[in-house]
Design a protein around this motif. Sequence first.
Motif, PDB file in Angstrom:
ATOM      1  N   GLU A  38       0.835  -1.207   0.000  1.00 11.85           N
ATOM      2  CA  GLU A  38       0.000   0.000   0.000  1.00 11.85           C
ATOM      3  C   GLU A  38       0.868   1.254   0.000  1.00 11.85           C
ATOM      4  N   GLN A  39       1.953   1.266   0.781  1.00 11.69           N
ATOM      5  CA  GLN A  39       2.860   2.417   0.806  1.00 11.69           C
ATOM      6  C   GLN A  39       3.428   2.678  -0.592  1.00 11.69           C
ATOM      7  N   ILE A  40       3.847   1.623  -1.261  1.00  9.48           N
ATOM      8  CA  ILE A  40       4.425   1.768  -2.604  1.00  9.48           C
ATOM      9  C   ILE A  40       3.363   2.270  -3.580  1.00  9.48           C
ATOM     10  N   ALA A  41       2.152   1.695  -3.524  1.00  9.43           N
ATOM     11  CA  ALA A  41       1.077   2.123  -4.434  1.00  9.43           C
ATOM     12  C   ALA A  41       0.702   3.581  -4.183  1.00  9.43           C
ATOM     13  N   ARG A  42       0.598   3.977  -2.922  1.00  7.78           N
ATOM     14  CA  ARG A  42       0.239   5.374  -2.613  1.00  7.78           C
ATOM     15  C   ARG A  42       1.349   6.332  -3.036  1.00  7.78           C
ATOM     16  N   THR A  43       2.598   5.911  -2.886  1.00  8.79           N
ATOM     17  CA  THR A  43       3.706   6.752  -3.353  1.00  8.79           C
ATOM     18  C   THR A  43       3.683   6.853  -4.876  1.00  8.79           C
ATOM     19  N   ALA A  44       3.382   5.748  -5.543  1.00  9.16           N
ATOM     20  CA  ALA A  44       3.275   5.767  -7.010  1.00  9.16           C
ATOM     21  C   ALA A  44       2.179   6.723  -7.452  1.00  9.16           C
ATOM     22  N   ILE A  45       1.072   6.770  -6.715  1.00 14.77           N
ATOM     23  CA  ILE A  45      -0.016   7.711  -7.027  1.00 14.77           C
ATOM     24  C   ILE A  45       0.511   9.144  -6.978  1.00 14.77           C
ATOM     25  N   ALA A  46       1.252   9.473  -5.932  1.00 18.67           N
ATOM     26  CA  ALA A  46       1.786  10.836  -5.788  1.00 18.67           C
ATOM     27  C   ALA A  46       2.755  11.171  -6.913  1.00 18.67           C
ATOM     28  N   VAL A  47       3.621  10.230  -7.263  1.00 23.93           N
ATOM     29  CA  VAL A  47       4.605  10.479  -8.329  1.00 23.93           C
ATOM     30  C   VAL A  47       3.906  10.585  -9.681  1.00 23.93           C
ATOM     31  N   LEU A  48       2.959   9.696  -9.950  1.00 23.03           N
ATOM     32  CA  LEU A  48       2.208   9.753 -11.206  1.00 23.03           C
ATOM     33  C   LEU A  48       1.499  11.090 -11.371  1.00 23.03           C
ATOM     34  N   ALA A  49       0.827  11.530 -10.314  1.00 23.51           N
ATOM     35  CA  ALA A  49       0.072  12.781 -10.386  1.00 23.51           C
ATOM     36  C   ALA A  49       0.982  13.980 -10.579  1.00 23.51           C
ATOM     37  N   ALA A  50       2.149  13.957  -9.967  1.00 23.70           N
ATOM     38  CA  ALA A  50       3.061  15.102 -10.038  1.00 23.70           C
ATOM     39  C   ALA A  50       3.936  15.098 -11.284  1.00 23.70           C
ATOM     40  N   ARG A  51       4.372  13.918 -11.719  1.00 20.27           N
ATOM     41  CA  ARG A  51       5.389  13.847 -12.784  1.00 20.27           C
ATOM     42  C   ARG A  51       4.921  13.186 -14.070  1.00 20.27           C
ATOM     43  N   GLY A  52       3.821  12.454 -14.032  1.00 19.95           N
ATOM     44  CA  GLY A  52       3.344  11.759 -15.214  1.00 19.95           C
ATOM     45  C   GLY A  52       3.849  10.332 -15.273  1.00 19.95           C
ATOM     46  N   SER A  53       3.275   9.584 -16.191  1.00 26.79           N
ATOM     47  CA  SER A  53       3.555   8.151 -16.290  1.00 26.79           C
ATOM     48  C   SER A  53       5.002   7.849 -16.666  1.00 26.79           C
ATOM     49  N   GLN A  54       5.523   8.565 -17.650  1.00 29.31           N
ATOM     50  CA  GLN A  54       6.882   8.284 -18.131  1.00 29.31           C
ATOM     51  C   GLN A  54       7.928   8.497 -17.051  1.00 29.31           C
ATOM     52  N   ALA A  55       7.737   9.500 -16.208  1.00 31.69           N
ATOM     53  CA  ALA A  55       8.713   9.810 -15.158  1.00 31.69           C
ATOM     54  C   ALA A  55       8.492   9.000 -13.884  1.00 31.69           C
ATOM     55  N   THR A  56       7.445   8.175 -13.867  1.00 33.98           N
ATOM     56  CA  THR A  56       7.180   7.352 -12.692  1.00 33.98           C
ATOM     57  C   THR A  56       7.953   6.046 -12.823  1.00 33.98           C
ATOM     58  N   THR A  57       9.190   6.097 -12.404  1.00 33.98           N
ATOM     59  CA  THR A  57      10.073   4.932 -12.420  1.00 33.98           C
ATOM     60  C   THR A  57      10.176   4.368 -11.006  1.00 33.98           C
ATOM     61  N   PHE A  58      10.685   3.161 -10.909  1.00 37.09           N
ATOM     62  CA  PHE A  58      10.913   2.589  -9.583  1.00 37.09           C
ATOM     63  C   PHE A  58      11.893   3.453  -8.792  1.00 37.09           C
ATOM     64  N   GLU A  59      12.868   4.031  -9.489  1.00 40.39           N
ATOM     65  CA  GLU A  59      13.837   4.901  -8.820  1.00 40.39           C
ATOM     66  C   GLU A  59      13.145   6.140  -8.241  1.00 40.39           C
ATOM     67  N   ALA A  60      12.252   6.744  -9.019  1.00 38.55           N
ATOM     68  CA  ALA A  60      11.529   7.937  -8.553  1.00 38.55           C
ATOM     69  C   ALA A  60      10.641   7.606  -7.357  1.00 38.55           C
ATOM     70  N   ILE A  61      10.015   6.439  -7.393  1.00 35.99           N
ATOM     71  CA  ILE A  61       9.160   6.022  -6.282  1.00 35.99           C
ATOM     72  C   ILE A  61      10.003   5.775  -5.037  1.00 35.99           C
ATOM     73  N   CYS A  62      11.166   5.124  -5.202  1.00 37.09           N
ATOM     74  CA  CYS A  62      12.083   4.894  -4.072  1.00 37.09           C
ATOM     75  C   CYS A  62      12.466   6.216  -3.420  1.00 37.09           C
ATOM     76  N   GLN A  63      12.832   7.165  -4.255  1.00 40.10           N
ATOM     77  CA  GLN A  63      13.251   8.468  -3.741  1.00 40.10           C
ATOM     78  C   GLN A  63      12.110   9.145  -2.978  1.00 40.10           C
ATOM     79  N   GLU A  64      10.917   9.133  -3.555  1.00 36.59           N
ATOM     80  CA  GLU A  64       9.754   9.769  -2.925  1.00 36.59           C
ATOM     81  C   GLU A  64       9.362   9.079  -1.618  1.00 36.59           C
TER      82      GLU A  64
END
Length: 196
Positions: free
Chosen positions: A13-39
């Motif tokens: 759930e933590q990973i999915a919720r973080t992915a939601i935040a990254v997707l909304a802020a940066r878009g699909s292409q920039a939503t990488t596992f690295e970006a999610i880790c950082q966030e």
Amino acid sequence: MITRQAATAARREQIARTAIAVLAARGSQATTFEAICQEAGLSSKRLITYHFSSKDELFTAVADQVVADSETYMQAALEGLTDARELLAAVIRANVAFIAEHAQEVEALRQILLNGGLSDWERYHVESQNRLAGLFEDGQRAGVFRPFDPRVMAAALRASIDSMAPLIATGLDPASCAEELVQLFERSTRTGKEGQ
């Protein structure tokens, strides 16, 4: 004591919720596992790949999370209602309110869909339309809705609700948007006797 299963569910759930935040802020292409880790403040993307083998699998989990949140929200809003007209108005208001109150989730889902993700999305969409068609059928059986094809009306309602997201994002008042839709579908479904 937290079980291993509970810890795994919490991490997913933590990973999915973080992915939601990254997707909304940066878009699909920039939503990488690295970006999610950082966030999320995770030390390694292996913490993500342990739970999700691919970006597609993660995006499916994101969609599942948004749908689950939406269903929980809707159940609370519709609890105790039985009259078809009241249910129709409440469904519209609750859907539009969810869009307004969960803008980040809605944008994340939009980003996934815009980039061709979620081969399963049709299933979510059809299930939603079938529930709406059932509401219209119940109203017709009760004599409060005029004769029409419930599937067509359900498709029109689903499309109308979904089209509110960009309008709300540009600053339109969600309550006003919802009331316009309530009035539109009230007029579209009423029996001939009510219009007299």
